[in-house]
Design a protein around this motif. Structure first.
Motif, mmCIF file in Angstrom:
data_model
loop_
_atom_site.group_PDB
_atom_site.id
_atom_site.type_symbol
_atom_site.label_atom_id
_atom_site.label_comp_id
_atom_site.label_asym_id
_atom_site.label_seq_id
_atom_site.Cartn_x
_atom_site.Cartn_y
_atom_site.Cartn_z
ATOM 1 N N ARG A 2 20.711 49.993 72.675
ATOM 2 C CA ARG A 2 21.091 51.352 72.295
ATOM 3 C C ARG A 2 22.566 51.397 71.921
ATOM 4 O O ARG A 2 23.358 50.596 72.389
ATOM 5 N N ARG A 3 22.882 52.365 71.070
ATOM 6 C CA ARG A 3 24.289 52.557 70.699
ATOM 7 C C ARG A 3 25.086 53.026 71.915
ATOM 8 O O ARG A 3 24.534 53.627 72.828
ATOM 9 N N ALA A 27 22.266 57.594 71.594
ATOM 10 C CA ALA A 27 23.255 56.665 72.142
ATOM 11 C C ALA A 27 23.406 56.892 73.640
ATOM 12 O O ALA A 27 23.116 57.978 74.143
ATOM 13 N N ASP A 77 30.428 51.617 70.157
ATOM 14 C CA ASP A 77 30.323 51.737 68.700
ATOM 15 C C ASP A 77 31.282 52.816 68.200
ATOM 16 O O ASP A 77 31.849 52.723 67.117
ATOM 17 N N THR A 118 35.472 49.201 67.286
ATOM 18 C CA THR A 118 34.925 50.562 67.358
ATOM 19 C C THR A 118 35.469 51.463 66.250
ATOM 20 O O THR A 118 36.476 51.155 65.601
ATOM 21 N N VAL A 246 26.407 57.809 62.662
ATOM 22 C CA VAL A 246 25.200 57.200 63.248
ATOM 23 C C VAL A 246 24.073 57.121 62.215
ATOM 24 O O VAL A 246 23.380 56.108 62.115
#
Ligand code: APR
Length: 313
Positions: A2-3, A27, A77, A118, A246
Motif C-alpha cells: 500500500r502507498r 494509502a 510516497d 518522496t 495518487v
C-alpha cells in the motif's frame, strides 16, 4: 504494497488531512507530532472509524523527540507538512516565519535523510517562503516540492462567487495565483460560471469586493476563531492535490512551485497553474496574462522575496 503518506503535525490541519486521506482508502497514513501521545491518540481514533466508514487504511501516530521518530518517514510516497504555529487575530502569515522556518528545517533534513524520493507538499505558513526553504534544504527536484495555497484561495473565491450568483459551487471555476497573502492574484478574467466569465455577470465594483474578501479569507476565519486558523478547507485542498498525484490525473491546479523562467521569473516560489500527476508538479502551465495580471504576479513574488531575505536565503 500500500502507498504511504506521512502527515507532519497532528494539530487541526494535520489531523483533518489525515482523516480525509484515510477515508479515501488509497494509502496508509502516519501522523507525526512533538506533543507526547497526540499523534498516536488522533491516529487510533481515526483508525477506529474505519470499520464504520469502510476503509482499510492503516493509521498510526508517532511522537518525535530530539533523536527519535523521524526514521518512521522511511518509504513515504508523499509527505504533507502542516507542523507549525497558526495565526492569532491581528497576525499576518509572515509573522509566523521565524518559528515555522525552524520547524521546517528539522523536518526538511529528516525528509532528505529518510524519505529522499518522496513528494513533499507544504502547508505551513507563510507557505510560499516555507516551501522555498524546504526545497533549499532538501535540494529535491522542483517537481517534488509543492506548496498548497492556490487551491484554497480559489475555493474561497469560488464559494463567494457561487453565493453571489446563486449557483452551485461546481458551476464556478476560478483561479487565484501568486503568493498566499495580501498580494495574491485572483484572476476574474479566467473565472467562469457555467462557462461565462464572471466579468460579464458581476459589476466591477461588486467583483472587487469579492476579490478583497478572498484576499482576506484566512484573516476572516482567524478573527472568528480567535485561537487558531482555518483547517477544513486547507485540508480539503491538500486532499485534492494528493488525489491528483495518487491517481496521476495530470490535473491543472494552482500550486506553489519554483519558477524557472516561467512568467518571466526565476528562482522563486509562487502560485501558478501546475499540472499535477504521479511525478508531482510535472509542468508549469503558462497563461497569457495581461499587463495588470503580470504586474500583480510580480508584486506578489516581490513580497515572497522580502520574506526570503528575513529567512536568510
Ligand atoms: N514537529 C512536529 N509537530 C510540530 C512541531 C514539530 N517540530 N512543532 C509544532 N508541531 C505541531 C503542534 O504540536 C501542533 O499539534 O504542529 C501542530 C500544529 O497544529 P495547530 O496548532 O492546530 O495548527 P494548524 O491549524 O494545524 O496549522 C498548522 O498550517 O495553515 C497553516 O498557518 C498554519 O502554519 C500553520 C499550520
Amino acid at each position: 504494497m500500500r502507498r504511504k503518506i506521512s502527515v507532519i503535525g497532528a494539530g487541526k490541519t494535520g489531523a483533518t488531512t489525515a482523516q480525509r486521506l484515510a477515508e479515501r482508502n488509497y494509502a496508509d497514513i502516519v501522523l507525526f507530532d512533538v506533543v507526547e501521545g497526540l499523534a498516536e491518540g488522533e491516529a487510533l481514533d481515526l483508525l477506529e472509524s474505519g470499520p464504520i466508514l469502510g476503509f482499510d487504511s492503516n493509521v498510526t501516530g508517532v511522537t518525535v523527540t530530539e533523536g527519535a521518530g523521524y526514521e518512521q518517514l522511511a518509504a513515504s510516497d508523499i509527505v504533507v507538512m502542516t507542523a507549525g504555529i497558526a495565526r492569532k487575530p491581528g497576525m499576518s502569515r509572515d509573522d509566523l516565519v521565524t518559528t515555522n522556518q525552524k520547524i521546517m528545517r528539522g523536518w526538511a533534513e529528516a525528509i532528505k535523510q529518510h524519505a529522499p524520493n518522496t513528494i513533499l507538499i507544504v502547508l505551513s505558513n507563510p507557505v510560499d517562503a516555507i516551501t522555498q526553504y524546504a526545497w533549499h534544504v532538501t535540494q529535491f527536484p522542483r517537481a517534488r516540492v509543492i506548496g498548497q495555497a492556490g487551491v484554497l484561495d480559489s475555493a474561497r473565491f469560488r464559494t463567494f462567487l457561487a453565493q453571489e450568483l446563486g449557483v452551485s459551487v461546481q458551476n464556478v471555476d476560478a483561479y487565484v495565483l501568486g503568493a498566499h497573502g495580501d498580494s495574491m492574484v485572483p484572476l476574474p478574467r479566467y473565472t467562469t460560471a457555467a462557462g461565462i466569465p464572471v466579468t460579464e455577470l458581476i459589476a466591477p465594483e461588486r467583483l472587487a469586493q469579492i476579490v478583497q474578501r478572498t484576499r482576506d479569507g484566512g484573516a476572516e476565519i482567524v478573527k472568528l476563531l480567535k485561537t487558531g486558523s482555518a483547517f477544513y478547507a486547507p485540508s480539503a485542498a491538500i486532499a485534492e492535490m494528493v488525489d491528483a498525484i495518487v491517481y496521476d490525473k495530470k490535473k491543472i491546479i494552482p500550486c506553489t512551485v519554483l519558477l524557472e523562467g516561467e512568467y518571466g521569473m526565476q528562482g522563486v516560489f509562487a502560485g501558478v497553474p501546475v499540472q499535477l500527476g504521479a511525478n508531482g508538479a510535472e509542468k508549469v502551465v503558462e497563461w497569457n496574462l495581461n499587463a495588470e495580471e503580470k504586474a500583480g504576479l510580480a508584486k506578489s513574488v516581490a513580497a515572497v522575496q522580502e520574506i526570503l531575505k528575513v529567512m536568510g536565503i
